[in-house]
Design a protein around this motif. Structure first.
Motif, mmCIF file in Angstrom:
data_model
loop_
_atom_site.group_PDB
_atom_site.id
_atom_site.type_symbol
_atom_site.label_atom_id
_atom_site.label_comp_id
_atom_site.label_asym_id
_atom_site.label_seq_id
_atom_site.Cartn_x
_atom_site.Cartn_y
_atom_site.Cartn_z
ATOM 1 N N ASP A 126 -29.402 -18.502 -16.999
ATOM 2 C CA ASP A 126 -28.261 -17.787 -16.426
ATOM 3 C C ASP A 126 -28.541 -16.294 -16.280
ATOM 4 O O ASP A 126 -27.746 -15.438 -16.676
ATOM 5 C CB ASP A 126 -26.999 -18.000 -17.271
ATOM 6 C CG ASP A 126 -25.728 -17.580 -16.519
ATOM 7 O OD1 ASP A 126 -25.735 -17.605 -15.279
ATOM 8 O OD2 ASP A 126 -24.750 -17.206 -17.199
ATOM 9 N N THR B 71 -34.868 -14.238 -9.596
ATOM 10 C CA THR B 71 -35.143 -15.477 -8.877
ATOM 11 C C THR B 71 -36.610 -15.567 -8.476
ATOM 12 O O THR B 71 -37.311 -14.550 -8.380
ATOM 13 C CB THR B 71 -34.295 -15.579 -7.600
ATOM 14 O OG1 THR B 71 -34.740 -14.592 -6.649
ATOM 15 C CG2 THR B 71 -32.822 -15.375 -7.893
ATOM 16 N N ASN C 40 -29.295 -21.362 -6.981
ATOM 17 C CA ASN C 40 -28.930 -21.968 -8.261
ATOM 18 C C ASN C 40 -29.589 -21.243 -9.425
ATOM 19 O O ASN C 40 -30.812 -21.053 -9.438
ATOM 20 C CB ASN C 40 -29.361 -23.445 -8.303
ATOM 21 C CG ASN C 40 -28.612 -24.301 -7.313
ATOM 22 O OD1 ASN C 40 -27.428 -24.553 -7.469
ATOM 23 N ND2 ASN C 40 -29.317 -24.750 -6.285
ATOM 24 N N ARG C 41 -28.776 -20.853 -10.377
ATOM 25 C CA ARG C 41 -29.320 -20.268 -11.602
ATOM 26 C C ARG C 41 -29.729 -21.377 -12.567
ATOM 27 O O ARG C 41 -29.096 -22.430 -12.624
ATOM 28 C CB ARG C 41 -28.301 -19.359 -12.286
ATOM 29 C CG ARG C 41 -28.071 -18.037 -11.588
ATOM 30 C CD ARG C 41 -27.350 -17.066 -12.508
ATOM 31 N NE ARG C 41 -27.126 -15.772 -11.859
ATOM 32 C CZ ARG C 41 -26.727 -14.672 -12.505
ATOM 33 N NH1 ARG C 41 -26.490 -14.717 -13.801
ATOM 34 N NH2 ARG C 41 -26.555 -13.553 -11.853
ATOM 35 N N SER C 42 -30.767 -21.094 -13.334
ATOM 36 C CA SER C 42 -31.191 -22.025 -14.368
ATOM 37 C C SER C 42 -30.277 -21.865 -15.584
ATOM 38 O O SER C 42 -29.418 -20.975 -15.611
ATOM 39 C CB SER C 42 -32.632 -21.720 -14.770
ATOM 40 O OG SER C 42 -32.677 -20.583 -15.618
ATOM 41 N N SER D 14 -34.952 -20.748 -11.419
ATOM 42 C CA SER D 14 -33.904 -19.825 -10.968
ATOM 43 C C SER D 14 -34.130 -19.443 -9.514
ATOM 44 O O SER D 14 -35.126 -18.798 -9.182
ATOM 45 C CB SER D 14 -33.904 -18.557 -11.828
ATOM 46 O OG SER D 14 -33.607 -18.864 -13.173
#
Length: 305
Positions: free
Chosen positions: A50, A54, A45-47, A41
């Protein structure tokens, strides 16, 4: 011991985006370490989790605590990404003193209280890959760097001590196997690392007041006790900083080899090293679970924190 006993030491916390991993990184930083904080994360970009946390935030918290935080986006199932991470640590630091295998991400993949034939298979198998394969892949590359110097420490972060997990079904075949396996990996590493002067320990927090857990109960860290109205046993819960301080204490202990191959909890180590949770208490969640919660006794944390 100085206020910064880990100054000059280098740590890799694999799975440092949130929860236990984040605070393990922060507390290592507070002790002076340089900490590589990895996860999927990022601000860009989120993993698939969600969630808003971060790895950049974690690295900033490490630096603010007094260490040096370095965020690296890594999917620990990707061999090439992990190999590149360890090569970067070697190039930049030339050493690795502490490895923390905390990769998990299995909460949205877990189905509780259903037998295996009623479980969705693909999410369960994905859970095992994330919980076990990631730890093996990371250790494959990272331990080769660690053993160049004696005194290294690797921690497998799980849920439940070996003693507890060996006699208690953890309410899902996949979850049960995952949490048993990481403890066993610590034992395996202890056998493989002993001749290199390194130590491996399986460490479990208690009932963790992670970001996700606080949201589940609709509370914040400031008013977390309000959740006890819904779940009285939540009174034994602990902040992620507690297990973070446990890791920092182990890493700073010159006699850490006495723990090689052991499975311990944050509460157990607090009694040995004298650290506390952020509120000054020393919750001993797993003893409480065995002696109070599991037998069905009324919630009462007297003598347990």
């Amino acid at each position: 011991m100085t206020n910064k006993p880990l100054t000059g030491k280098v740590a890799l916390v694999a799975g440092a985006t949130r929860g236990a991993g984040r605070q393990i990184a922060v507390q290592l930083g507070a002790a002076g370490a340089t900490v590589y904080a990895t996860g999927r994360s990022t601000r860009a970009n989120r993993s698939p989790m969600d969630r808003p946390e971060t790895i950049e935030e974690t690295a900033e918290l490490v630096t603010a605590a007094g260490g040096t935080g370095i965020a690296v986006a890594v999917d620990h199932l990707d061999h090439e990404q992990v190999a590149a991470l360890v090569q970067r640590i070697d190039d930049e630091q030339g050493r690795l003193d502490v490895l923390v295998n905390d990769v998990w991400g299995g909460d949205p993949l877990t189905t509780w209280n259903k037998p295996v034939w009623e479980q969705p298979l693909e999410p369960g198998l994905r859970l095992l890959r994330q919980a076990i394969d990631t730890h093996i892949i990371t250790s494959h590359y990272a331990l080769a760097l660690m053993i160049r110097r004696p005194g290294g420490l690797v921690l497998e972060i799980g849920d439940g001590t070996t003693a507890y997990n060996s006699t208690n079904y953890r309410l899902s075949a996949f979850y049960d196997l995952a949490k048993w396996s990481v403890n066993r990996l610590a034992f395996v590493w202890s056998a493989e690392l002993a001749e290199h002067g390194a130590t491996a320990v399986a460490l479990t927090p208690g009932w963790l007041r992670s970001e996700m857990m606080l949201e589940i109960y609709g509370v914040t860290e400031e008013n977390w006790r309000d959740a006890c109205a819904k779940e009285p046993h939540f009174a034994i819960s602990e902040t992620p900083a507690y297990v973070g301080r446990a890791v920092a204490a182990l890493a700073a202990d010159e006699d850490r080899a006495r723990w090689n191959g052991k499975s311990v909890s944050s509460g157990e180590l607090a009694k040995v090293y004298g650290f506390t949770d952020l509120d000054g208490s020393q919750p001993d969640a797993w003893r409480y679970l065995v002696e109070v919660q599991d037998p069905g006794k009324p919630a009462d944390v007297t003598g347990y924190r």
